[in-house]
Design a protein around this motif. Structure first.
Motif, short mmCIF file in Angstrom:
data_model
loop_
_atom_site.label_atom_id
_atom_site.label_comp_id
_atom_site.label_asym_id
_atom_site.label_seq_id
_atom_site.Cartn_x
_atom_site.Cartn_y
_atom_site.Cartn_z
N ARG A 60 0.86 -1.19 0.00
CA ARG A 60 0.00 0.00 0.00
C ARG A 60 0.89 1.22 0.00
N THR A 61 0.33 2.36 -0.33
CA THR A 61 1.08 3.61 -0.27
C THR A 61 1.00 4.14 1.14
N GLY A 62 2.17 4.38 1.74
CA GLY A 62 2.22 4.91 3.10
C GLY A 62 2.02 6.42 3.11
N ALA A 63 1.98 6.99 4.29
CA ALA A 63 1.79 8.44 4.44
C ALA A 63 2.92 9.22 3.78
N SER A 64 4.09 8.60 3.64
CA SER A 64 5.24 9.25 3.01
C SER A 64 5.08 9.35 1.49
N GLY A 65 4.11 8.60 0.96
CA GLY A 65 3.95 8.51 -0.49
C GLY A 65 4.73 7.34 -1.08
N LYS A 66 5.54 6.69 -0.27
CA LYS A 66 6.32 5.53 -0.70
C LYS A 66 5.59 4.24 -0.32
N PRO A 67 5.89 3.15 -1.03
CA PRO A 67 5.23 1.88 -0.73
C PRO A 67 5.57 1.35 0.67
N ALA A 68 4.60 0.70 1.27
CA ALA A 68 4.77 -0.02 2.53
C ALA A 68 4.27 -1.44 2.29
N HIS A 69 5.14 -2.40 2.56
CA HIS A 69 4.82 -3.81 2.37
C HIS A 69 4.31 -4.38 3.69
N ILE A 70 3.18 -5.05 3.65
CA ILE A 70 2.57 -5.65 4.84
C ILE A 70 2.53 -7.15 4.63
N SER A 71 3.09 -7.90 5.60
CA SER A 71 3.11 -9.36 5.52
C SER A 71 2.17 -9.94 6.56
N PHE A 72 1.48 -11.00 6.16
CA PHE A 72 0.52 -11.65 7.05
C PHE A 72 0.50 -13.14 6.76
N CYS A 73 -0.04 -13.89 7.69
CA CYS A 73 -0.18 -15.33 7.49
C CYS A 73 -1.28 -15.59 6.47
N GLY A 74 -0.96 -16.41 5.48
CA GLY A 74 -1.94 -16.73 4.45
C GLY A 74 -3.02 -17.69 4.92
N ILE A 75 -2.83 -18.31 6.08
CA ILE A 75 -3.82 -19.24 6.60
C ILE A 75 -4.78 -18.54 7.56
N CYS A 76 -4.26 -17.92 8.62
CA CYS A 76 -5.15 -17.31 9.62
C CYS A 76 -5.33 -15.80 9.43
N GLY A 77 -4.49 -15.18 8.61
CA GLY A 77 -4.65 -13.76 8.32
C GLY A 77 -4.01 -12.81 9.32
N SER A 78 -3.28 -13.32 10.30
CA SER A 78 -2.65 -12.45 11.30
C SER A 78 -1.67 -11.49 10.62
N THR A 79 -1.81 -10.19 10.91
CA THR A 79 -0.85 -9.20 10.45
C THR A 79 0.42 -9.38 11.27
N LEU A 80 1.56 -9.55 10.59
CA LEU A 80 2.81 -9.85 11.29
C LEU A 80 3.89 -8.79 11.12
N PHE A 81 4.15 -8.36 9.88
CA PHE A 81 5.31 -7.50 9.62
C PHE A 81 4.97 -6.34 8.70
N GLY A 82 5.73 -5.29 8.84
CA GLY A 82 5.67 -4.17 7.92
C GLY A 82 7.08 -3.87 7.42
#
Length: 133
Positions: A60-82
């Motif tokens: 997604r585009t972060g507040a800076s205007g630069k991309p922010a990558h978000i990682s999550f578990c593909g099974i349970c959907g838990s947000t884990l890393f940015g």
């Protein structure tokens, strides 16, 4: 050593460094990412994160205007890393996923302008209406 995992345990990680910073983000995007009113996070050096298991990622585009990558578990959907491209040397880790919650103690609250009106803040922890930078 700091360890953590997603809700179902399919993704586990360890951190081989000290925490650089910690906080709670109240922005609307983090509210949606976590399904809650804020995202408690820790900041670590990029190279110190060792992940076991498969994550899925979206950008997604972060507040800076630069991309922010978000990682999550593909099974349970838990947000884990940015991984914000504006700061390529760091990783953001969801404090909710830590095995030992005593590693988390927030240094700051960010994007408090987006926090619900009923949110309570510890007056001893710095607050920023937006990001600290």
């Amino acid at each position: 050593m700091i360890t953590g995992k997603c809700f179902c345990g399919a993704v586990q990680y360890k951190i081989e460094a000290n925490i650089l910073q910690s906080g709670v983000c109240h922005c609307h995007a983090c509210q949606r990412l976590t399904g809650g009113t804020a995202w408690p996070f820790i900041v670590i050096p990029q190279e110190s994160l060792i992940v076991q298991g498969e994550t899925k990622e979206f950008v997604r585009t972060g507040a800076s205007g630069k991309p922010a990558h978000i990682s999550f578990c593909g099974i349970c959907g838990s947000t884990l890393f940015g991984r914000p491209e504006i700061w390529p040397h760091i990783r953001i880790v969801s404090a909710n996923s830590l095995d030992d919650q005593t590693y988390f103690s927030p240094d700051m609250h960010v994007w408090t302008e987006d926090a619900p009106a009923w949110a309570l803040f510890d007056p001893s922890i710095p607050k920023f209406n937006q990001g600290p930078i």
